[in-house]
Each structure stands twice: as C-alpha cells, then as structure tokens.
Design a protein around this motif. Sequence first.
Motif, short mmCIF file in Angstrom:
data_model
loop_
_atom_site.label_atom_id
_atom_site.label_comp_id
_atom_site.label_asym_id
_atom_site.label_seq_id
_atom_site.Cartn_x
_atom_site.Cartn_y
_atom_site.Cartn_z
N ASN A 192 12.94 4.33 -4.64
CA ASN A 192 13.32 3.26 -3.72
C ASN A 192 14.59 2.55 -4.15
OD1 ASN A 192 11.05 3.88 -2.34
ND2 ASN A 192 9.83 2.16 -3.09
N ALA A 238 18.92 3.05 8.63
CA ALA A 238 17.47 3.11 8.46
C ALA A 238 16.91 4.39 9.05
CB ALA A 238 16.82 1.90 9.12
N VAL A 241 17.74 7.32 6.78
CA VAL A 241 16.92 7.34 5.57
C VAL A 241 15.50 7.81 5.90
CG1 VAL A 241 15.91 5.92 3.77
CG2 VAL A 241 18.26 5.57 4.40
N ALA A 242 15.02 7.42 7.08
CA ALA A 242 13.62 7.71 7.42
C ALA A 242 13.37 9.21 7.54
CB ALA A 242 13.26 7.01 8.73
N LEU A 245 12.79 11.06 4.18
CA LEU A 245 11.62 10.44 3.56
C LEU A 245 10.34 10.96 4.20
CD1 LEU A 245 12.10 6.65 2.82
CD2 LEU A 245 11.59 8.50 1.26
N SER A 246 10.29 10.95 5.52
CA SER A 246 9.04 11.36 6.15
C SER A 246 8.86 12.87 6.13
CB SER A 246 8.96 10.83 7.58
OG SER A 246 10.20 10.46 8.08
N ARG A 249 8.47 13.86 1.81
CA ARG A 249 7.47 13.24 0.95
C ARG A 249 6.14 13.97 0.93
NH1 ARG A 249 6.86 6.92 1.21
NH2 ARG A 249 6.50 7.55 3.35
N TYR B 96 15.56 -1.65 3.94
CA TYR B 96 14.92 -0.40 3.52
C TYR B 96 13.39 -0.52 3.54
CZ TYR B 96 13.34 3.32 0.45
OH TYR B 96 12.68 4.38 -0.06
N MET B 99 11.91 -0.47 6.98
CA MET B 99 11.85 0.90 7.50
C MET B 99 10.71 1.66 6.84
SD MET B 99 12.84 4.17 6.80
CE MET B 99 13.63 3.76 5.25
N ILE B 103 7.49 3.60 8.58
CA ILE B 103 7.12 5.02 8.55
C ILE B 103 5.82 5.25 7.79
CG2 ILE B 103 9.47 5.90 8.85
CD1 ILE B 103 9.52 6.64 5.96
#
Lengths: 254, 155
Positions: A192, A238, A241-242, A245-246, A249, B96, B99, B103
């Motif tokens: 993070n 955002a 980045v999402a 990450l999704s 992960r 951050y 967000m 999610i």
Amino acid sequence: MTISQLSHVAMEMGVILLSNGAETYRVEESMHRICLALGAQEAEIFCVPTTIIISITMDDTAPLTQTRRIHTRITDLTKVDEINHLSRKICYEAIPYDDLISEIGRINAAPSYPYVLQVLAFAFISQMFTLFFGGNLQDSCIGFVIGIATKLLMDLMGRLETNSFFINMIGGAIAALVAVTASGLGLTTQMNTIIIGSIMTLVPGLVITNAIRDIIAGDYLSGLTKGVEALLIAAAIAAGVAVPLSLLRPFWGG
Amino acid sequence: MTYFLPCLYAFIASFAFAVVFNIKKNKLLFSALGGFVGQLTFALFQLIISNDVVLYLFATIAISLYAEIMARLTSSPTTIYLAVALIPLVPGGGMYYTMLDFINGEIDLAISTGVHTLLISGALAMGIILVSSSVTLTRKVMLKRRHLKEKRESA
C-alpha cells in the motif's frame, strides 16, 4: 505600434501564459495591462482554459477582435515567470515591437531540463514519497523503479496523443502492477505504501492550486473547469490502480 | 528524528517536483523549501493537536504565507512556490484507501474514508483562500492609507 501588432504581442504572451500553467485571472490581468501600456484605449479579454478572446479599441481605427484556441497545455513555470516579468517591464518602459517579438520568441524557445533529469525527478518523487508514507529503503527502491517506468510510459502515450484521463489511468495501473508483483514475489510487505508513494507523481497539484486561486479571483468558470479536471484525474488514477489490484490479488494475495 | 525525517523527504520530493515543473535554477531551492515548511508545521502542531484536518489547515496556511512572501520578495507568480509546496499535503493516501475499501466491498468504510479525504481537500482549499484573501485585503488597506496620506499632504 499598430492595432494588429498590439493584438499580436498581447495574444502571443497570453497564449504562452495559458498553455504553460498560469491561472486564468493572471492571463486576463497581464494581457489587459499589456494592452493599456502599449497604447490601447480599451481592451476586453475573456479567457477560459481552452480559449482566449481579445478585443481592442484604439484611436482612429476600427476595433479589433482576435480569438485563439489552446490545444495543448503543459507545465513550464519558468515561462510563466518570465512572461509575467516581461509584462511588468512593458508597463515601465517602451520596448519596440521587434524587440518584444524576439524576446517572446526567446522565452518560448527556452529549453526545459534535460530528459534524463526529468525521468530521475519522477523516480525521486516516487522514492521520497514511499519513504514519506512510512516505507523502508527496499520499498523506496521499488518506488524508484516505478517512477522511471511511469514517466517513460506516460511520455510514450503522450507522444501518441492519448487523452490525459487515460494517461493517468495507465500511470496508476503501472504503479499498482509493479507494487503487487513485488509484493507477490516477497520483495516487500508494504504494498500500500509503495502504491501511495508512486501515485503521488501523478497527483494534479498545479491544477488544484490554480482551480482554487481562480475561484478566489472570481473566475468561477475556469475554476470549476480545473476543479473538475483535478477530480477526473484523481478518479482516473484510482481506477487505474484498482484494475491490477483486483485482477492480481486473487493469485498473489496481499 | 521521527518528526524531522518526513520533512526531509518532503523537501527532496518538492525539489524533484520543481524540476518537473521546470522552475528556473535560482528559484528551485526556495520553491522546494515550501514543502519542508509545510511538513515542519504539520509535525510541530501534531504535538498539540490530534485532529488531522486542522493540522492540514495549519500546514496549508503556513505554505501559503511562505509562498506569498517569497513571491513578493522575488516578484514572481505565487503559483511557483504554492503548487510545489502543496503537493506533499495532497491526500494521496486517503484517495488510495477510499478506492481500496471500495474494491474490497466495504462501502461504509469507503464512504467514511472518502469524506475524510474530501475534508482534507477542503482544508487545503480553505487555507489557500484564507491567506490569499487576507494578503489582498492587507495590500488594499495599505494602498488606500498611502493614498489618503498623499492626499492630506498635498492639501
């Protein structure tokens, strides 16, 4: 100085100011000052982040109106500073037309810092903010790599004339992609922190500042436009980045 | 040291940002110093105030004051100093985590983090508005006073 020369000088200076990151009220104010100092009787200037309209009245001639559309906007505060300086100088002393044009040309052609230095600057921003938000030295080195990668890819996309929304999305995606991968490979435990530190390179600091300053000055139209631009850029980062990450992960954890 | 190190990081980051914004060599250091000033104010007030929105407000007031003073001293636009100094205060972390909460499907948490981030942004705006408006006001009052004085002397 004839009316068309006057309009040319004022317009060129306004365009340089607006396309290099000056506030809207500064552009209007500077152009107004220049016009009056160079002998216009009246000057009306309307300026929004994408357009400048100038209308000049002078003795014995018909009024002249000129419009210019601004297509690309970059950030080069040295040019803003120097044009600002020049506009003040015009008010104090009479400068001939040819000298003015050559001076404006010199300011506009002034080189920015070498490309390597700009890439390094991005890398250092990313590294320092990773440390700033509580990362250790190893995390900050990952941030350094992300900074370089972001800058190189964003410039490539910029050359292909991609819109800034998508460029920022890609920037955020790279930051998250590298950080998630590093975390998956066991190089870091503070994914993070690295992502936050790296996306600070993309944060629209100048746009936010100018939006607020324009609203204070009463330019609600420009202020709102820039405010929305800042919000959209933040949303794009955002969103960028999402995605990694999704997607990643579930495979690597973290 | 734990208070001083972030200031140093903010300083170097601001310096790098000044390079990205292509600020000329002799103003580079002073604009970067703004980031240091902001973080120093933040760290100092942290000792007595626990509400971080108020902390951000104070830090923004400090950098705006610094930027206005430096702009007058070097006769440059205030933006040169303000934009660079403001960046370390921009709530990138809040953005951050908002967000991330979204999610992760934790909508309640996301909304509370988001509102907190918005409050911080509001504090930044308020700080700039407060200082900028008071500086303009002070200048106007001083100009008027000087004007009155000249009038009285000529009369």
